[in-house]
Scaffold this active site. Structure first.
Site, mmCIF file in Angstrom:
data_model
loop_
_atom_site.group_PDB
_atom_site.id
_atom_site.type_symbol
_atom_site.label_atom_id
_atom_site.label_comp_id
_atom_site.label_asym_id
_atom_site.label_seq_id
_atom_site.Cartn_x
_atom_site.Cartn_y
_atom_site.Cartn_z
ATOM 1 N N LYS A 16 0.854 -1.199 0.000
ATOM 2 C CA LYS A 16 0.000 0.000 0.000
ATOM 3 C C LYS A 16 0.891 1.250 0.000
ATOM 4 O O LYS A 16 2.109 1.144 0.209
ATOM 5 C CB LYS A 16 -0.903 -0.014 1.235
ATOM 6 C CG LYS A 16 -0.142 0.101 2.547
ATOM 7 C CD LYS A 16 -1.014 -0.229 3.757
ATOM 8 C CE LYS A 16 -0.218 -0.088 5.043
ATOM 9 N NZ LYS A 16 -0.913 -0.684 6.190
ATOM 10 N N ARG A 44 -9.821 -0.184 15.236
ATOM 11 C CA ARG A 44 -9.942 0.415 13.909
ATOM 12 C C ARG A 44 -11.056 -0.386 13.231
ATOM 13 O O ARG A 44 -12.152 -0.464 13.759
ATOM 14 C CB ARG A 44 -8.620 0.349 13.137
ATOM 15 C CG ARG A 44 -7.561 1.262 13.720
ATOM 16 C CD ARG A 44 -6.450 1.611 12.721
ATOM 17 N NE ARG A 44 -5.946 0.499 11.940
ATOM 18 C CZ ARG A 44 -4.767 0.496 11.319
ATOM 19 N NH1 ARG A 44 -3.984 1.557 11.385
ATOM 20 N NH2 ARG A 44 -4.372 -0.530 10.608
ATOM 21 N N TYR A 85 14.907 32.087 1.910
ATOM 22 C CA TYR A 85 13.724 32.826 2.364
ATOM 23 C C TYR A 85 13.791 33.095 3.853
ATOM 24 O O TYR A 85 14.183 32.229 4.635
ATOM 25 C CB TYR A 85 12.450 32.014 2.102
ATOM 26 C CG TYR A 85 12.063 31.900 0.651
ATOM 27 C CD1 TYR A 85 11.895 33.033 -0.143
ATOM 28 C CD2 TYR A 85 11.832 30.647 0.088
ATOM 29 C CE1 TYR A 85 11.514 32.904 -1.480
ATOM 30 C CE2 TYR A 85 11.449 30.520 -1.238
ATOM 31 C CZ TYR A 85 11.293 31.650 -2.019
ATOM 32 O OH TYR A 85 10.919 31.525 -3.316
ATOM 33 N N MET A 110 10.254 25.247 -2.303
ATOM 34 C CA MET A 110 9.373 24.283 -2.956
ATOM 35 C C MET A 110 10.150 23.260 -3.773
ATOM 36 O O MET A 110 9.888 22.063 -3.708
ATOM 37 C CB MET A 110 8.359 25.027 -3.828
ATOM 38 C CG MET A 110 7.222 24.153 -4.300
ATOM 39 S SD MET A 110 5.988 25.101 -5.202
ATOM 40 C CE MET A 110 5.158 25.967 -3.883
HETATM 41 C C1 LIG Z 1 -0.026 -1.563 6.914
HETATM 42 C C2 LIG Z 1 -0.503 -2.815 7.479
HETATM 43 C C3 LIG Z 1 0.374 -3.891 7.675
HETATM 44 C C4 LIG Z 1 1.875 -3.782 7.494
HETATM 45 O O1 LIG Z 1 2.442 -3.222 8.656
HETATM 46 P P1 LIG Z 1 4.034 -3.130 8.845
HETATM 47 O O2 LIG Z 1 4.217 -2.650 10.233
HETATM 48 O O3 LIG Z 1 4.506 -2.141 7.832
HETATM 49 O O4 LIG Z 1 4.572 -4.480 8.585
HETATM 50 C C5 LIG Z 1 -0.178 -5.104 8.061
HETATM 51 N N1 LIG Z 1 -1.499 -5.237 8.294
HETATM 52 C C6 LIG Z 1 -2.364 -4.210 8.156
HETATM 53 C C7 LIG Z 1 -3.800 -4.422 8.428
HETATM 54 C C8 LIG Z 1 -1.895 -2.969 7.747
HETATM 55 O O5 LIG Z 1 -2.750 -1.957 7.620
#
Ligand SMILES: *Cc1c(COP(=O)(O)O)cnc(C)c1O
Length: 384
Positions: A38, A136, A276, A324
């Site tokens: 992701k 969550r 700046y 930037m």
């Molecule tokens: C992002 C995520 C992971 C991976 O976590 P890491 O600490 O980067 O290994 C695993 N499970 C879920 C549900 C996640 O959201």
């Protein structure tokens, strides 16, 4: 070497392979390794990492959104793909059509998947998220039983797995909360089995648990940050080396380096200001180098007057405010520096190294954020 980009990211194939090799040897027999790619593979480039993972024989990708899953399918990846974030109803049809596996805990979505899978004459795989204390996504107790009542009647939706996620492994060396979550998970899984379900997988461990607790591996680990050669936290690192001793700290190798070049070099006088807001004043006659990198490229403005880069194997401090697209560094003590010299923002040069963790501590954040927000527009190059 002549530069071809004004800033770019290098992804090391050998480091990536080495990290995966470690986990292949570490997981219990019968445990699959899924890689979490992701957030553009934590800034490393989703398609680049997917292709390296494919070379390493990885058969399961985890992503956050259906859009990421569809981008992988479009590139021809045939791996199983699990979407870990919520899939909203308008994407249900695309998920079914492209054989994407999704997290599910909501009866309305479940009924929609059943209807769409029936129409497509397919079996659709879901991963049921169990609430065990992270608060969550997920369900437990009576909400879980109500969900299972509906799932029992679905002929086209298959419970592929039940899973959960740890709240407090990375931030502590005290793992009692994690053990409590495992106990809750086992109890909820017992409810699922009592409701008549069988043949589904269990998964729980992300990088930290995968590294330090083999008993959390179940049928699959979800390997995120560690595949990129980064430790989930200092506490995880300490837990690991306390158990396995010195030498074990080298099990992970950072995969990503981030580089730019010198755009201009010039001399300025003692008393001159830089950038700046005139936030930095030179105390001596100085040589400065201008770099074509700035906060819109992901080089955080909090590094102004704080960060440093590597040029010719030496540290050059960032002076003045990061703009930037431009940053100024002091190269007075690196007289051999020349225009178009390679500049390392993250990574090593000579015997110096700048880690994502070093930048994170200057910015008051974690290594995850430093890499994950590297913008997509930067070219990623796979190197050996
Ligand atoms: C992002 C995520 C992971 C991976 O976590 P890491 O600490 O980067 O290994 C695993 N499970 C879920 C549900 C996640 O959201």
């Amino acid at each position: 070497m002549e530069a071809h980009y004004s800033n770019w990211i290098e992804i090391s194939r050998s480091a990536y392979r080495k990290n995966l090799e470690f986990f292949k040897n570490r997981v219990m027999p019968g445990t699959d390794i899924s890689v979490v790619i992701k957030a553009n593979a934590y800034g490393h480039g989703m398609l680049e990492i997917a292709s390296l993972a494919d070379e390493c024989g990885i058969r399961i990708f985890c992503v956050h959104s259906i859009n990421e899953a569809l981008a992988l399918r479009k590139q021809g990846f045939t791996q199983r793909i699990v979407v870990l974030g919520p899939t909203i109803k308008c994407f249900a049809e695309a998920a079914v059509k492209n054989d994407i596996e999704v997290v599910c805990y909501n009866i309305e979505n479940l009924e929609l998947y059943e209807e769409l899978a029936k129409k497509a004459n397919k079996i659709f795989n879901i991963h049921l998220k169990i609430e065990t204390g992270t608060n969550r996504q997920g369900i437990s107790g009576s909400a879980l039983l109500a969900f299972l009542d509906v799932l029992k009647k679905c002929e086209h939706v298959k419970l592929r797995a039940a899973y959960s996620h740890f709240a407090n492994i990375e931030d502590t060396t005290d793992h009692s909360y994690a053990r409590m979550q495992i106990e809750r998970f086992k109890n909820e899984v017992a409810l699922i089995k009592n409701a008549g379900f069988s043949g589904f997988d269990l998964h729980f461990a992300s990088s930290a648990a995968a590294t330090i607790f083999t008993k959390t591996h179940f049928n699959m680990i979800r390997l995120g940050i560690a595949q990129y050669g980064l430790w989930p936290s200092k506490e995880t690192y300490l837990s690991y080396i306390t158990e396995f001793g010195h030498g074990s700290e080298h099990i992970l190798s950072p995969v990503l380096s981030w580089k730019t070049v010198i755009g201009q070099i010039k001399k300025i006088n003692a008393g001159d200001y830089v950038g700046y807001g005139c936030s930095h004043q030179m105390t001596r006659e100085s040589t400065i180098a201008i770099l074509p990198i700035g906060y819109s490229d992901g080089y955080d403005r909090h590094l102004s007057n704080q960060g440093y880069v590597l040029i010719r194997g030496k540290r050059a401090p960032v002076i003045g405010r990061i703009a930037m697209n431009l940053t100024t560094v002091d190269v007075t003590d690196i007289p051999e520096a020349e225009v178009e010299d390679e500049v390392v923002l993250i990574g090593s040069q000579g015997d110096q190294i700048i880690r994502a963790e070093d930048i994170a501590s200057l910015e008051g954040t974690i290594n995850y954020e430093v890499v994950a927000r590297l913008p997509e527009h930067i070219t990623r190059i796979i190197v050996d």
